[in-house]
Design an enzyme around this catalytic site. Structure first.
Site, PDB file in Angstrom:
ATOM      1  N   GLU A 320       0.824  -1.214   0.000  1.00 29.56           N
ATOM      2  CA  GLU A 320       0.000   0.000   0.000  1.00 29.56           C
ATOM      3  C   GLU A 320       0.860   1.266   0.000  1.00 29.56           C
ATOM      4  O   GLU A 320       0.627   2.190   0.780  1.00 29.56           O
ATOM      5  CB  GLU A 320      -0.968  -0.022   1.193  1.00 29.56           C
ATOM      6  CG  GLU A 320      -1.898  -1.219   1.146  1.00 29.56           C
ATOM      7  CD  GLU A 320      -2.940  -1.260   2.257  1.00 29.56           C
ATOM      8  OE1 GLU A 320      -2.712  -0.684   3.328  1.00 29.56           O
ATOM      9  OE2 GLU A 320      -3.993  -1.888   2.022  1.00 29.56           O
ATOM     10  N   ASP A 394      -8.306  -9.177   4.250  1.00 32.89           N
ATOM     11  CA  ASP A 394      -8.057  -8.051   5.158  1.00 32.89           C
ATOM     12  C   ASP A 394      -9.135  -7.921   6.223  1.00 32.89           C
ATOM     13  O   ASP A 394     -10.016  -7.074   6.093  1.00 32.89           O
ATOM     14  CB  ASP A 394      -7.972  -6.755   4.333  1.00 32.89           C
ATOM     15  CG  ASP A 394      -7.565  -5.559   5.180  1.00 32.89           C
ATOM     16  OD1 ASP A 394      -7.123  -5.767   6.318  1.00 32.89           O
ATOM     17  OD2 ASP A 394      -7.690  -4.430   4.691  1.00 32.89           O
ATOM     18  N   GLU A 416      -1.909 -11.935  13.227  1.00 34.66           N
ATOM     19  CA  GLU A 416      -2.382 -10.563  13.460  1.00 34.66           C
ATOM     20  C   GLU A 416      -3.898 -10.579  13.336  1.00 34.66           C
ATOM     21  O   GLU A 416      -4.446 -10.926  12.293  1.00 34.66           O
ATOM     22  CB  GLU A 416      -1.760  -9.623  12.419  1.00 34.66           C
ATOM     23  CG  GLU A 416      -2.224  -8.187  12.535  1.00 34.66           C
ATOM     24  CD  GLU A 416      -1.563  -7.247  11.502  1.00 34.66           C
ATOM     25  OE1 GLU A 416      -0.321  -7.252  11.378  1.00 34.66           O
ATOM     26  OE2 GLU A 416      -2.300  -6.521  10.810  1.00 34.66           O
ATOM     27  N   GLU A 422     -12.552  -2.549  12.315  1.00 35.56           N
ATOM     28  CA  GLU A 422     -12.549  -1.714  11.108  1.00 35.56           C
ATOM     29  C   GLU A 422     -13.669  -2.089  10.137  1.00 35.56           C
ATOM     30  O   GLU A 422     -14.374  -1.219   9.629  1.00 35.56           O
ATOM     31  CB  GLU A 422     -11.180  -1.855  10.431  1.00 35.56           C
ATOM     32  CG  GLU A 422     -11.084  -1.169   9.086  1.00 35.56           C
ATOM     33  CD  GLU A 422      -9.724  -1.382   8.428  1.00 35.56           C
ATOM     34  OE1 GLU A 422      -8.821  -1.974   9.054  1.00 35.56           O
ATOM     35  OE2 GLU A 422      -9.568  -0.955   7.273  1.00 35.56           O
ATOM     36  N   HIS A 550     -15.680  -7.716   1.327  1.00 34.46           N
ATOM     37  CA  HIS A 550     -15.257  -6.416   0.784  1.00 34.46           C
ATOM     38  C   HIS A 550     -16.370  -5.677   0.029  1.00 34.46           C
ATOM     39  O   HIS A 550     -16.109  -5.016  -0.983  1.00 34.46           O
ATOM     40  CB  HIS A 550     -14.045  -6.621  -0.134  1.00 34.46           C
ATOM     41  CG  HIS A 550     -13.042  -5.501  -0.054  1.00 34.46           C
ATOM     42  ND1 HIS A 550     -13.162  -4.338  -0.773  1.00 34.46           N
ATOM     43  CD2 HIS A 550     -11.895  -5.377   0.665  1.00 34.46           C
ATOM     44  CE1 HIS A 550     -12.125  -3.546  -0.498  1.00 34.46           C
ATOM     45  NE2 HIS A 550     -11.349  -4.148   0.371  1.00 34.46           N
ATOM     46  N   TRP A 571      -9.244  -2.786  -4.571  1.00 33.66           N
ATOM     47  CA  TRP A 571      -9.824  -1.936  -3.532  1.00 33.66           C
ATOM     48  C   TRP A 571     -11.302  -1.672  -3.825  1.00 33.66           C
ATOM     49  O   TRP A 571     -11.944  -0.896  -3.128  1.00 33.66           O
ATOM     50  CB  TRP A 571      -9.064  -0.591  -3.413  1.00 33.66           C
ATOM     51  CG  TRP A 571      -7.696  -0.728  -2.821  1.00 33.66           C
ATOM     52  CD1 TRP A 571      -7.152  -1.847  -2.267  1.00 33.66           C
ATOM     53  CD2 TRP A 571      -6.688   0.285  -2.722  1.00 33.66           C
ATOM     54  NE1 TRP A 571      -5.864  -1.605  -1.832  1.00 33.66           N
ATOM     55  CE2 TRP A 571      -5.552  -0.289  -2.096  1.00 33.66           C
ATOM     56  CE3 TRP A 571      -6.618   1.630  -3.085  1.00 33.66           C
ATOM     57  CZ2 TRP A 571      -4.378   0.428  -1.843  1.00 33.66           C
ATOM     58  CZ3 TRP A 571      -5.444   2.340  -2.831  1.00 33.66           C
ATOM     59  CH2 TRP A 571      -4.339   1.753  -2.216  1.00 33.66           C
TER      60      TRP A 571
HETATM   61  C1  BDP Z   1      -6.186  -2.151   6.131  1.00 31.58           C
HETATM   62  C2  BDP Z   1      -6.463  -0.765   6.599  1.00 31.58           C
HETATM   63  C3  BDP Z   1      -5.326   0.177   6.390  1.00 31.58           C
HETATM   64  C4  BDP Z   1      -4.061  -0.436   6.971  1.00 31.58           C
HETATM   65  C5  BDP Z   1      -3.838  -1.776   6.340  1.00 31.58           C
HETATM   66  C6  BDP Z   1      -2.685  -2.550   6.951  1.00 31.58           C
HETATM   67  O1  BDP Z   1      -7.590  -0.294   5.933  1.00 31.58           O
HETATM   68  O2  BDP Z   1      -5.647   1.388   7.012  1.00 31.58           O
HETATM   69  O3  BDP Z   1      -2.972   0.398   6.779  1.00 31.58           O
HETATM   70  O4  BDP Z   1      -4.948  -2.608   6.530  1.00 31.58           O
HETATM   71  O5  BDP Z   1      -2.968  -3.519   7.652  1.00 31.58           O
HETATM   72  O6  BDP Z   1      -7.119  -2.982   6.759  1.00 31.58           O
HETATM   73  O7  BDP Z   1      -1.538  -2.225   6.739  1.00 31.58           O
END
Ligand code: BDP
Length: 707
Positions: A320, A394, A416, A422, A550, A571
């Site tokens: 990212e 995610d 993790e 979120e 998602h 995304w």
């Molecule tokens: C996503 C989040 C983002 C984080 C990313 C991460 O939306 O803000 O930076 O993961 O884990 O879930 O690095």
């Protein structure tokens, strides 16, 4: 007391009708004092009738040892006893009197040495403990023995938990040691006081005031962590600001570490891989460049000069937009190893995140990390652990486990998970994640035959591993109640408890938490527990059931299944659900993009075969026609509609059930939760309607039950 689902529903309905019964009516006449949630699960409320026995069992206290941790133990018992037993417990100085609670280690207590518990103590390691009802000089006593003061502190919190939850304490024989070594909070806090994906106010860390002024919250935070066995925290966002490694900031970080130390909470930092350039002024951050290696070694020395027990670095690299070794043509292993070499002389670790999904690796985001990291398996230094999110995308409301668990055979893998909700309603929806994490931990990877659960992989029982751990992206902020939603505290709590012992059940954790946070009253806590136990499935039902994932946009909160525009295809929402008139779902089978093959047999065969694939993962692995027949005999479309409707109804039941608890919980917390439930119920209906309306354009079928 166990409350059946029928009784639970009845409770919800009775509440809705404004009825109240028996003890509830009595409680209503004596309103409970308002609480703001600051005390978390450490309220030390009067536990009820058991206090008569408790007063007999604990008449004196003796803590052998003089460290800051020992002083914390004493003050914790002092405040707990005053609050729970209504009196201070006198210190026993020399001899051991009847009813003494003796706390110490063989190193600091002659009495504990004389108990000859060496074998048991040998088995509990540095952080474990024994709590035993024993006799010393023929007098009944209770002993909390450990090999370190931190072990004693953990034992002390265990003992206090027994009292808070009104358990017997007069015939104890408890031997505990944590299943995992690293049990860490991961804060995504920025240096400007904001929190990425934080929903409970601004950052706890007052960087402008540090290092000179220390907020009392730093110790309160560390105490809460210690009470559930959390032994470290990464203080800053994985999207790391290089300035955190500047001398100025390191002094602030060190001051915080000093406050945490007596609670056993070690300091860790997220580091920006390009720090040598952005902070150090070097021309490159290439991990194979000698100048870069020297820069990191010097930085590590500087950190350990300030924080001798510093835990290590967490790194988000080449993900990212973050810099990483690939920026310089090097592999993740080369990048991680360079940092590991800088930390090794100080015994620090590198936690290298597997949350990487470069588009050139594979068209399917779910496959990319596995492909990249299994190629590098065996190439990492011994003090590197790969930190892997529970699922391959995610933190979605439901994902199958990440195939890197079990898939990495020669490299430690730590998990993790995300307490901050979120994608799970943030701090607005009541969602207890203990059930979700248990589903993950109990998933059988079959990496070495049946029984190779994720929990066993993490504990190093499947592939031997010298680093074990679980971390949580976590939720506390400056809100008075720490987590925004009173019930979100339960996710912080459940994380700590599961990282200590992944074999605990989600139910027992919910029950403990409900008792300590709200009440020991049987009916009330049972209702709270049932609300919690069903809440994650409820959330999945009204947001992303049957393997959908998602279906959101930028804020990761509201439904946005039509989201097809973003800087990257992965995304968007349409990339994942692929709805069209032909059907819906992502074909990850052997006939599709073969993602199932990243799992060991028979897991891959089960996911691949639509007849065997658990329906909760159906559209994750399979693309199905709208009239595909579910196991129930219903069509997929009908099942989807019914699941969304069911979810929205369940949210309404949650709300009604909570209404029933008015008077059983203090008015302030009751009202604050009730306010959020209003939002949750409205959101659940919105999710149902917007998703079904959107997919209805493709299915071209009527909604069952809709007129
Ligand atoms: C996503 C989040 C983002 C984080 C990313 C991460 O939306 O803000 O930076 O993961 O884990 O879930 O690095």
């Amino acid at each position: 007391m166990r409350l059946s689902r029928r009784e639970f529903m009845a409770a919800g309905m009775a509440g809705a009708a404004g009825l109240c019964v028996g003890s509830q009516a009595a409680e209503l006449s004596r309103p409970l004092p308002d609480e703001d949630g600051y005390k978390l699960w450490l309220r030390y409320a009067r536990p009820g009738d058991v206090i008569q026995t408790y007063r007999k069992v604990v008449q004196h206290i003796r803590v052998d040892g003089v460290s800051a941790t020992c002083r914390i133990i004493l003050s914790e018992f002092d405040s707990a006893a005053k609050a729970m037993l209504g009196r201070a417990i006198p210190l026993s100085m020399n001899d051991v009197a009847e009813g003494t609670l003796l706390i110490g280690t063989p190193g600091n207590s002659a009495q504990i040495r004389e108990l000859h518990w060496a074998t048991d103590l040998g088995a509990v390691g540095d952080e474990g403990y024994i709590i035993r009802s024993a006799r010393i000089e023929n007098k009944p006593v209770t002993v909390i023995a450990a090999n370190s003061d931190i072990g004693s502190l953990y034992g002390c919190f265990h003992f206090l938990r027994l009292m808070q939850t009104a358990q017997p304490i007069d015939a104890l024989n408890i031997i505990e040691r944590p299943a995992l070594q690293l049990r860490l909070m991961n804060h995504w806090d920025n240096l400007n006081g904001t929190i990425e994906r934080g929903y409970a106010g601004r950052s706890l860390w007052q960087w402008n005031d540090l290092p000179d002024t220390l907020s009392p919250r730093y110790a309160d935070y560390a105490r809460a962590c210690a009470s559930i066995g959390i032994n470290g925290a990464v203080v800053n966002n994985v999207n790391a600001d290089p300035r955190v490694l500047s001398p100025e900031w390191l002094r602030k970080v060190a001051a915080l570490a000093d406050v945490w130390r007596p609670y056993g909470v070690h300091m860790y930092l997220s580091v920006n891989f390009a720090s040598p350039v952005r902070l150090g002024g070097l021309a490159t951050a290439d991990p194979l460049d000698q100048g870069v290696m020297d820069w990191w070694k010097a930085k590590a020395d500087e950190i350990y000069g300030l924080i001798p027990d510093f835990g290590g670095f967490l790194v988000k690299a080449n993900s990212e937009g973050q810099p990483g070794p690939k920026t310089y043509g090097r592999t993740h292993a080369e990048g991680a190893n360079m940092l590991a070499d800088a930390l090794a002389p100080h015994k620090g670790n590198v936690m290298w995140r597997a949350f990487v999904y470069d588009e050139d690796i594979d068209p399917d985001r779910a496959k990319r990390a596995y492909i990249e990291f299994t190629r590098l398996d065996g190439q990492f230094r011994p003090n590197v652990a790969i930190q892997v999110k529970n699922g391959p995308i995610d933190f979605q409301p439901r994902e199958p486990f990440h195939p890197l668990f079990g898939g990495m055979k020669h490299t430690p893998v730590i998990a993790e998970i995300q307490a901050t909700q979120e994608y799970l309603g943030q701090a607005k929806h009541l969602v207890y994640l203990g059930t979700m994490w248990k589903e993950f931990l109990d998933s059988d990877t079959h990496a070495k035959g049946a029984g190779s659960t994720v929990a066993h992989v993490l504990a190093g029982k499947v592939h031997p591993s010298h680093i074990t751990g679980m971390v949580s992206v976590t939720n506390p902020g400056l809100d008075t109640n720490w987590c925004g939603h009173h019930f979100s505290q339960s996710n912080w709590y459940a994380f700590g408890r599961l990282a200590w012992n992944p074999a605990l059940s989600a139910r027992e954790i919910a029950d403990e938490w409900a008792r300590m946070t709200f009440t020991n009253n049987d009916m009330t806590r049972a209702i709270i527990r049932i609300m919690m136990m069903d809440s994650r499935e409820t959330f999945v039902n009204y947001t992303m059931p049957l393997g959908l994932h998602h279906l959101i946009g930028g804020n990761h909160y509201a439904p946005m299944p039509w989201n097809s525009r973003a800087p990257r295809a992965d995304w968007t929402a349409t990339y994942y659900h692929q709805a069209s008139e032909d059907g819906i779902g992502f074909d990850r089978t052997r006939r599709g993009d073969r993602a199932v093959e990243q799992y060991f047999p028979p897991v891959c065969d089960r996911f691949d075969d639509i007849a065997q694939c658990p329906e909760v993962y159906l559209l994750w692995f399979h693309r199905c026609a709208w009239d595909y027949r579910m196991k129930s005999g219903k069509t997929l479309w009908d099942a989807l509609c019914e699941t969304y409707q069911q979810g929205a109804k369940q949210a309404a039941v949650l709300q009604k059930t909570w209404q029933f608890l008015a008077g059983q919980v203090d008015a302030r917390r009751h009202a604050e939760v009730a306010d959020r439930l209003v939002i949750q119920v409205a959101d659940a209906a919105k999710w149902r309607d917007q998703i079904l309306e959107y997919f209805g354009q493709f299915s071209k079928r009527p909604r069952p039950g809709a007129s």
